[in-house]
Scaffold this motif. Sequence first.
Motif, PDB file in Angstrom:
ATOM      1  N   GLN A   8       4.632  -0.891 -16.920  1.00 36.85           N
ATOM      2  CA  GLN A   8       4.791  -2.512 -17.360  1.00 36.85           C
ATOM      3  C   GLN A   8       5.756  -2.640 -18.295  1.00 36.85           C
ATOM      4  OE1 GLN A   8       3.572  -4.320 -15.191  1.00 36.85           O
ATOM      5  NE2 GLN A   8       2.591  -2.731 -14.000  1.00 36.85           N
TER       6      GLN A   8
ATOM      7  N   GLY B 109       9.084  -2.658 -17.270  1.00 33.56           N
ATOM      8  CA  GLY B 109       9.402  -3.809 -16.344  1.00 33.56           C
ATOM      9  C   GLY B 109       9.904  -5.082 -17.299  1.00 33.56           C
ATOM     10  N   ARG B 110       9.240  -4.888 -18.535  1.00 36.28           N
ATOM     11  CA  ARG B 110       9.177  -5.973 -19.510  1.00 36.28           C
ATOM     12  C   ARG B 110      10.816  -5.701 -20.369  1.00 36.28           C
ATOM     13  NH1 ARG B 110       4.933  -8.970 -22.887  1.00 36.28           N
ATOM     14  NH2 ARG B 110       3.994  -8.915 -20.608  1.00 36.28           N
TER      15      ARG B 110
ATOM     16  N   SER C  70      13.062  -4.349 -19.185  1.00 35.33           N
ATOM     17  CA  SER C  70      14.201  -4.502 -18.087  1.00 35.33           C
ATOM     18  C   SER C  70      14.527  -6.011 -18.052  1.00 35.33           C
ATOM     19  CB  SER C  70      13.749  -3.834 -16.974  1.00 35.33           C
ATOM     20  OG  SER C  70      13.653  -2.479 -16.863  1.00 35.33           O
ATOM     21  N   ALA C  71      13.405  -6.850 -18.100  1.00 35.66           N
ATOM     22  CA  ALA C  71      13.668  -8.264 -17.955  1.00 35.66           C
ATOM     23  C   ALA C  71      14.378  -8.724 -19.423  1.00 35.66           C
ATOM     24  CB  ALA C  71      12.300  -8.700 -17.772  1.00 35.66           C
TER      25      ALA C  71
ATOM     26  N   VAL D  71      15.704 -12.245 -13.081  1.00 33.13           N
ATOM     27  CA  VAL D  71      15.150 -11.655 -14.310  1.00 33.13           C
ATOM     28  C   VAL D  71      13.533 -11.288 -13.981  1.00 33.13           C
ATOM     29  CG1 VAL D  71      14.077 -11.902 -16.797  1.00 33.13           C
ATOM     30  CG2 VAL D  71      16.755 -12.342 -16.116  1.00 33.13           C
ATOM     31  N   GLU D  72      13.100 -12.438 -13.382  1.00 34.80           N
ATOM     32  CA  GLU D  72      11.471 -12.397 -13.161  1.00 34.80           C
ATOM     33  C   GLU D  72      11.177 -11.258 -12.102  1.00 34.80           C
ATOM     34  OE1 GLU D  72       9.119 -12.809 -14.355  1.00 34.80           O
ATOM     35  OE2 GLU D  72       7.480 -13.422 -13.006  1.00 34.80           O
TER      36      GLU D  72
ATOM     37  N   ARG E 271      11.435  -7.975 -13.330  1.00 37.65           N
ATOM     38  CA  ARG E 271      10.420  -7.582 -14.388  1.00 37.65           C
ATOM     39  C   ARG E 271       9.155  -7.036 -13.624  1.00 37.65           C
ATOM     40  NH1 ARG E 271       5.606 -10.100 -16.452  1.00 37.65           N
ATOM     41  NH2 ARG E 271       5.674 -11.951 -15.256  1.00 37.65           N
TER      42      ARG E 271
ATOM     43  N   SER F 277       9.784 -10.831 -25.323  1.00 37.02           N
ATOM     44  CA  SER F 277       8.938 -10.774 -24.388  1.00 37.02           C
ATOM     45  C   SER F 277       7.942 -11.868 -24.212  1.00 37.02           C
ATOM     46  CB  SER F 277       7.900  -9.609 -24.633  1.00 37.02           C
ATOM     47  OG  SER F 277       8.793  -8.289 -24.528  1.00 37.02           O
TER      48      SER F 277
ATOM     49  N   LEU G  24       9.844 -14.885 -22.709  1.00 40.46           N
ATOM     50  CA  LEU G  24       9.982 -14.443 -21.204  1.00 40.46           C
ATOM     51  C   LEU G  24       8.634 -14.765 -20.719  1.00 40.46           C
ATOM     52  CD1 LEU G  24      11.721 -10.984 -21.056  1.00 40.46           C
ATOM     53  CD2 LEU G  24      12.419 -12.933 -19.904  1.00 40.46           C
ATOM     54  N   ASP G  25       7.566 -14.395 -21.193  1.00 39.90           N
ATOM     55  CA  ASP G  25       6.170 -14.883 -20.604  1.00 39.90           C
ATOM     56  C   ASP G  25       6.155 -16.347 -20.493  1.00 39.90           C
ATOM     57  OD1 ASP G  25       5.396 -12.113 -20.252  1.00 39.90           O
ATOM     58  OD2 ASP G  25       4.031 -12.132 -22.180  1.00 39.90           O
TER      59      ASP G  25
END
Length: 367
Positions: A182, A185-186, A188-189, A202-203, A206, A348, A351-352
């Motif tokens: 995880q 993933g984050r 990388s996003a 981007v999503e 992730r 992060s 992004l969330d």
Amino acid sequence: MQKGIIQNSRILIVDDQAANIQLLERILKGAGYQHLTSLMDSRKVLTVFSEIHPDLVALDWRMPNMDGLSVLKQLRSRVPAGDFVPTLILTADNSRAARQEALSAGAKDFLNKPLDVSETLLRIYNLLETRWLHVELKRHNDTLEQRVRERTQELERAQLEILQRLAMAAEYRDDCTGQHAQRVGRLSAVLGRAVGLSAHEVELLRLAAPLHDVGKIGIPDGILLKPAKLTSQEYAEIKKHTDIGRIILSGSDFPILQMAERIALYHHERWDGSGYNGLAGEAIPIEARIVSIADVYDVVTHERPYKEAQSPADALALLQQESGKQFDPNLVRIAVELNLPQDLALLSQALDQTLEPQVDSVLQPSL
Ligand SMILES: [Fe+2]
């Protein structure tokens, strides 16, 4: 039903003659209609229409300033698509041409002046009955659409959860919490956004990046967990995890799995071409180049059974040392400029906030 329609319907009457308005109001009130609004100046129709949202408009055809035809045309633009607000034309002109003109402009029925009481009530009631059937049908359709939306979202959430759990299964022998996958993933996003990928990409990144090592499922424990140095044969076995990952993820119509397949297959490529499949430079898919940096950064900065965690500065130094060799130099520069990990927590969070609503759309199959 009949009583409800009569009691609840809002009727807007537009006529430049006060006597005509009074007559129609008397007829309607006598039948039990309670919500009547009348207007002598047809230029105010649109304003009043928007204020009271009538269920029927009774409209005089011949009026000064703005005649019935002009009013009809304007009203048509105010009624939302799929809605049905009938307009009844009140006219002394019984000619075929007048009727055609009104019908083609959107009128639903006619009443001839002088008004006949029972015919007036019957025609108005019939139009209102149709109006309320439309309202009921629309409400029913809206409820169904809402239910379909909820079910679709539920299904998509379930699919995303399955992807997460699949990533966790792949990581379980190294990290039974699945946190490494995880975090990759984050991270990388974050890198994907910094390098200029679209919000949608981007999503996808992730969600797809945590599956990079899904092919480890196919590697025997004796090799994957071996505490000693691997033989060259064992190392060749380990390297198969990229191809196993490709096989597990291949053939999907979903962009998220198509991206996950590219990442699984190419995340051990090297910028200089000396990686698993020999791809070099920009021939390596961007998402795989990103994940390879995120993967190494996260492994270096976290403790493993066989090693201590190193500092973010150490990890960045390693990235810089391998810039142009293992890693895309542009991505290394961006990672350094991002000042990882100080900015990572903030990024992060951002992004969330910006990406969560798009989760629903990333599972649509590509056409
Ligand atoms: Fe790997």
